[in-house]
Design a protein around this motif. Structure first.
Motif, short mmCIF file in Angstrom:
data_model
loop_
_atom_site.label_atom_id
_atom_site.label_comp_id
_atom_site.label_asym_id
_atom_site.label_seq_id
_atom_site.Cartn_x
_atom_site.Cartn_y
_atom_site.Cartn_z
N UNK A 80 0.81 -1.22 0.00
CA UNK A 80 0.00 0.00 0.00
C UNK A 80 0.85 1.28 0.00
N UNK A 81 2.13 1.18 0.32
CA UNK A 81 2.95 2.40 0.37
C UNK A 81 3.75 2.62 -0.91
N UNK A 82 3.71 1.67 -1.84
CA UNK A 82 4.58 1.80 -3.01
C UNK A 82 4.35 3.10 -3.77
N UNK A 83 3.10 3.48 -3.97
CA UNK A 83 2.83 4.70 -4.74
C UNK A 83 3.28 5.95 -4.00
N UNK A 84 3.30 5.90 -2.66
CA UNK A 84 3.72 7.08 -1.89
C UNK A 84 5.19 7.41 -2.11
N UNK A 85 5.98 6.39 -2.39
CA UNK A 85 7.43 6.57 -2.50
C UNK A 85 7.93 6.41 -3.93
#
Length: 440
Positions: A80-85
């Motif tokens: 779930x954090x891939x797009x944030x970084x």
């Protein structure tokens, strides 16, 4: 015939080298993030830069993507954090508004990824695929983290608060000064780029022969004292010296000196990592844009070297026709040859590191300050994007100018005679300086 050289490295030594490079990068990351408070980590100190906590988790996310996912084939720990970084999805100015991991959570995530990566390194053959060949992907990740460490060091320089970093100053020049202010580089072919360096990135490849005419190049980078003469002579008020876009930039923003400089009580002062001090005359000028470097060179009746000229001055050995890994030869950098790795928080005085000079006697080509060149960032003949086109290919074109040589903020793993950096010509927050050249 011109050639490049590189010592062969055994697989066991490559594994040790990769482990050491990863450990050194993580130690530096901790040193840059543990010295400030949590609010400082989550704050955006400049719209040009990410919050430090974004860099911290992004380092872990890229490591997970390339090593645990692409090499080991594992599922993401936190998909779930891939797009944030993803650096291409979110411009730096927008990143503080994202639901980022908090400081402690980001540290735990990066540490968990790293623990699994060391297990992977111990049992993964460094051959069989392009990613694994000679440990490339592990070297790529070590370089990526060190590049973000340099970015975080820039953020520290942009912080308005008191100093939190410390390092000893470089030693004064050892031995005699350079014999001349400039050096003649003979004309002829040389091998530019590399096909042999195991951890070279895609834009450094492949090795190819370039024909370069004879030229003169400064023995050392342009100093603060020399640049002050340009200022005193009205360099920032005379449009003759400026590219049109550069003239527009300095007029629009009221620029009259390098970034972080100010005039007070008849002397130039600078702010350096939270400390205000007199500008030292004999250090390379720092925090200047390509436009400023280009204007100075024109004012001085000279020009910036092309990227090919810079690399020929740095790597070509006229006696053998070979292109070396570094100006001094093929051996890895050390503190006797170059100011790298954040051992110091400033450039060394010009004339230092005679042991790091090129065969023709050009000094400080590696370390101290990134050096602007006259060249646009373009692919070499035969370029192939690897392992992803967003590393280099999307930046090719006249919008970005090439910098070479590294700075005091660059780790040796991410600095070599073929390494290419690039940035917009307006950028001044980076650790950039320059040297000049002239035609024969």
């Amino acid at each position: 015939m011109t050639t490049e050289t590189h010592p062969e490295i055994r697989p066991a030594a490559l594994r040790e080298r990769a482990a050491a490079a990863l450990a050194a990068a993580r130690a530096r990351t901790a040193g840059l993030t543990d010295v400030v408070s949590d609010p400082d980590l989550t704050a955006q100190h400049s719209p040009l830069m990410s919050p430090l906590v974004w860099d911290l988790a992004h380092i872990g996310n890229q490591e997970e993507l390339w090593l645990l996912r692409n090499v080991a084939g594992r599922e993401f720990l936190r998909p779930e954090i891939n797009s944030l970084y993803d650096a291409f999805q979110h411009p730096r100015a927008e990143r503080p508004k994202l639901p980022l991991l908090g400081p402690e959570e980001a540290r735990r995530y990066a540490a968990e990824v790293r623990g699994r990566v060391f297990d992977l390194l111990d049992r993964t053959p460094l051959e069989g695929t392009a990613l694994l060949d000679r440990g490339f992907v592990f070297g790529m990740i070590a370089q990526h983290e060190q590049q973000h460490d340099e970015t975080m060091l820039i953020t520290h320089q942009l912080r308005a608060d008191d100093a939190v970093l410390a390092a000893p100053d470089p030693q004064p020049p050892q031995g005699p000064p350079p014999a001349a202010a400039e050096v003649l580089v003979p004309g002829g072919p040389f091998t530019m780029g590399t096909s042999a360096e195991p951890w070279a990135l895609d834009n450094e490849r492949p090795a190819h022969v370039r024909e370069v005419g004879a030229f003169w190049i400064d023995t050392v980078p342009v100093t603060n004292a020399a640049y002050q003469a340009f200022i005193a002579d009205g360099g920032y008020t005379d449009p003759r010296w400026w590219a049109a876009e550069g003239w527009e930039q300095i007029r629009a923003h009221g620029i009259g000196a390098p970034l972080f400089w100010r005039r007070e009580a008849g002397q130039w002062l600078r702010r350096r990592f939270g400390v205000t001090e007199p500008v030292p005359d004999d250090e390379p000028v720092l925090h200047v844009s390509w436009y400023e470097a280009d204007a100075y060179a024109r004012w001085a009746g000279r020009r910036l070297p092309t990227e090919a000229e810079w690399e020929k001055a740095a790597r070509h050995d006229p006696a053998t026709g070979r292109s070396r890994r570094y100006p001094w030869g093929d051996a890895d950098p050390d503190p006797v040859r170059a100011n790298l790795g954040q051992r110091h928080l400033r450039p060394a005085r010009v004339g230092c590191y005679p042991a790091g000079a090129s065969p023709l006697g050009v000094r400080q080509l590696i370390g101290d300050v990134w050096e602007w060149t006259a060249s646009d960032f373009l692919p070499y003949p035969g370029f192939r994007a690897f392992p992803y086109r967003e590393y280099s290919e999307v930046f090719f074109g006249p919008e970005h100018k090439v910098l070479r040589g590294g700075s005091f903020a660059v780790d040796p793993v991410a600095c070599r005679g073929t390494f290419r950096n690039w940035d917009l010509p307006v950028r001044r927050q980076i650790f950039s300086g320059f040297r000049t050249a002239r035609d024969v």
